[in-house]
Scaffold this motif. Structure first.
Motif, PDB file in Angstrom:
ATOM      1  N   ILE A 135       0.831  -1.194   0.000  1.00 48.06           N
ATOM      2  CA  ILE A 135       0.000   0.000   0.000  1.00 48.06           C
ATOM      3  C   ILE A 135       0.871   1.251   0.000  1.00 48.06           C
ATOM      4  O   ILE A 135       1.857   1.328   0.740  1.00 48.06           O
ATOM      5  N   LEU A 136       0.502   2.189  -0.862  1.00 43.80           N
ATOM      6  CA  LEU A 136       1.177   3.484  -0.887  1.00 43.80           C
ATOM      7  C   LEU A 136       0.303   4.469  -0.114  1.00 43.80           C
ATOM      8  O   LEU A 136      -0.871   4.658  -0.447  1.00 43.80           O
ATOM      9  N   VAL A 137       0.885   5.051   0.930  1.00 49.06           N
ATOM     10  CA  VAL A 137       0.160   6.029   1.740  1.00 49.06           C
ATOM     11  C   VAL A 137       0.801   7.388   1.491  1.00 49.06           C
ATOM     12  O   VAL A 137       2.007   7.549   1.697  1.00 49.06           O
ATOM     13  N   THR A 138       0.021   8.364   1.034  1.00 46.17           N
ATOM     14  CA  THR A 138       0.582   9.716   0.917  1.00 46.17           C
ATOM     15  C   THR A 138       0.223  10.483   2.190  1.00 46.17           C
ATOM     16  O   THR A 138      -0.834  10.259   2.776  1.00 46.17           O
ATOM     17  N   GLY A 139       1.130  11.354   2.627  1.00 49.01           N
ATOM     18  CA  GLY A 139       0.860  12.135   3.838  1.00 49.01           C
ATOM     19  C   GLY A 139       0.888  11.286   5.106  1.00 49.01           C
ATOM     20  O   GLY A 139       0.270  11.639   6.109  1.00 49.01           O
ATOM     21  N   GLY A 140       1.649  10.201   5.059  1.00 49.73           N
ATOM     22  CA  GLY A 140       1.692   9.275   6.191  1.00 49.73           C
ATOM     23  C   GLY A 140       2.500   9.764   7.380  1.00 49.73           C
ATOM     24  O   GLY A 140       2.580   9.073   8.396  1.00 49.73           O
ATOM     25  N   ALA A 141       3.101  10.957   7.262  1.00 49.38           N
ATOM     26  CA  ALA A 141       3.820  11.509   8.421  1.00 49.38           C
ATOM     27  C   ALA A 141       2.978  12.564   9.141  1.00 49.38           C
ATOM     28  O   ALA A 141       3.415  13.148  10.118  1.00 49.38           O
TER      29      ALA A 141
END
Ligand code: NAD
Ligand code: DAU
Length: 340
Positions: free
Chosen positions: A3-9
């Protein structure tokens, strides 16, 4: 599953990544530009995991996004990355339109050239605009955004939907109400009020404080997104609400009580321009289709959140140093003066 999570920080993205690391054996790629709101400390516990990879980058960077899709070949993407704060979008709309609209467009373009099985676009109840009581927005409600933030989110929702209709990209859209919980950047109502109360500083309430928001504990939101990812129908929109509407003043009073501070700390300041009076959501569709329910009641969630901020004073100090001070002065300096 990769899974690619954008904004994961960020606040919600990091809670989602922590949840997946805890509860699944999936591989997670976290793609984040580390703006003022992104913080790798939020993911300290999983940074070493061999199922996790962090890539620093901007979702508007077409070349980087294209090569990331080609090298990682994710099965699904959950897209959190955004400029998420209404007040900042009023002070400076350009980065908001750039990231929320152009960034989403860049990801959609890369996704349609890949073999992605799911594209979950994380959106907000703010796209429905202010609603008179007792209305609750269903997914069919018209979009009526008021701020540059919510207008840019509405724009990105429509773009995402168009990629489903036109290109059959398997897009699903979630629209959640106001989140709260650990690791939220203290520019938003609840963490800002908690941090100020702990420090005996004034709590700046906009206008009369009777604006209503529906509060959703961040882990309940993340479970809702996962339900949509795994069980939602392609092309559909799903509201995710906390089913707990409260006027801001009531929220602030509870924070004062739980932190043992007096109401004399409340400071009424100039209202937010274009301030939406009331948001309200129906989450019936998600509940009926997936069985999801919010599980953390507001009293428990708020007490847990205050405890987290008390126990993580050094995290708060670090994120409030530097840029935060400039923002605070810009947003609150003139407001407080106008009212004094
Ligand atoms: P946040 O501001 O805490 O985090 C945003 C993250 O996105 C940060 O890590 C930041 O570094 C990253 N980011 C920003 N611009 C970027 C760019 N150009 N490229 C790559 N990364 C970038 O936000 P949040 O509160 O966690 O919200 C996450 C998502 O959920 C947003 O899409 C927001 O619209 C939506 N949402 C938030 C709430 C809420 O109450 N906070 C409610 C409903 C929906
Ligand atoms: O509704 C979902 C949205 O909730 C998300 O899409 C946004 O990303 C998120 O920021 C949040 O937007 P709001 O504008 O509702 O959240 P915020 O915490 O900024 O403000 C909540 C309410 O509190 C709002 O009525 C404004 C008021 N407020 C806020 C701040 C920061 C104050 O009265 N004083 C403040 O200092």
């Amino acid at each position: 599953m990769k899974i690619l999570v954008t904004g994961g920080a960020g606040f919600i993205g990091s809670a989602f990544v922590r949840m997946l690391a805890r509860e699944t054996d999936w591989h997670i790629v976290n793609f984040d530009a580390l703006t003022y709101a992104g913080n790798l400390e939020n993911l300290a516990g999983i940074a070493e995991s061999d199922r996790y990879r962090f890539v620093r980058g901007d979702i508007c960077d077409q070349e980087l996004v294209t090569s990331l899709f080609a090298s990682e070949r994710p099965d699904a993407i959950v897209h959190f990355a955004a400029e998420s704060h209404v007040d900042r979008s009023i002070l400076s709309p350009e980065p908001v339109v750039r990231t929320n609209v152009n960034g989403t467009f860049t990801l959609l373009e890369a996704a349609r050239r890949s073999a992605i099985a799911r594209f979950v676009h994380v959106s907000t109840d703010e796209v429905y605009g202010s609603l008179e009581s007792p209305l609750e927005a269903t997914e069919e409600f018209p979009l009526n955004p008021s701020s540059p933030y919510s207008a840019a989110k509405a724009g990105s929702d429509l773009l995402a939907r168009s990629y489903f209709i036109t290109f059959k990209l398997p897009v699903l859209i979630t629209r959640a109400s106001n989140n709260y919980g650990p690791y939220q950047f203290p520019e938003k109502l609840i963490p800002l009020m908690i941090a100020n109360a702990i420090d005996h500083k004034p709590l700046p309430v906009y206008g009369d404080g009777m604006q209503v928001r529906d509060w959703l504990y961040v882990d309940d939101h993340c479970r809702g997104i996962r339900s949509v990812l795994e069980h939602g129908r392609e092309g559909q929109i799903y509201n995710i609400g906390g089913n707990r509407s409260l006027p801001n003043l009531e929220v602030v009073r509870r924070i004062l009580e739980l932190t043992g501070r007096g109401r004399d700390l409340i400071s009424y300041v100039t209202d937010r321009p274009g301030h939406d009076r009331r948001y309200a959501l129906s989450s019936e569709k998600l509940m009926n289709e997936t069985g999801w329910r919010p599980e953390v009641d507001f009293e428990t969630g708020l007490a847990r959140t205050i405890e987290w901020y008390r126990s993580n004073a050094s995290w708060v100090d670090r994120v409030r140093s530097g840029e935060y001070r400039t923002y605070y002065e810009l947003n609150y300096g003139a407001r407080a003066e106008a009212m004094s």
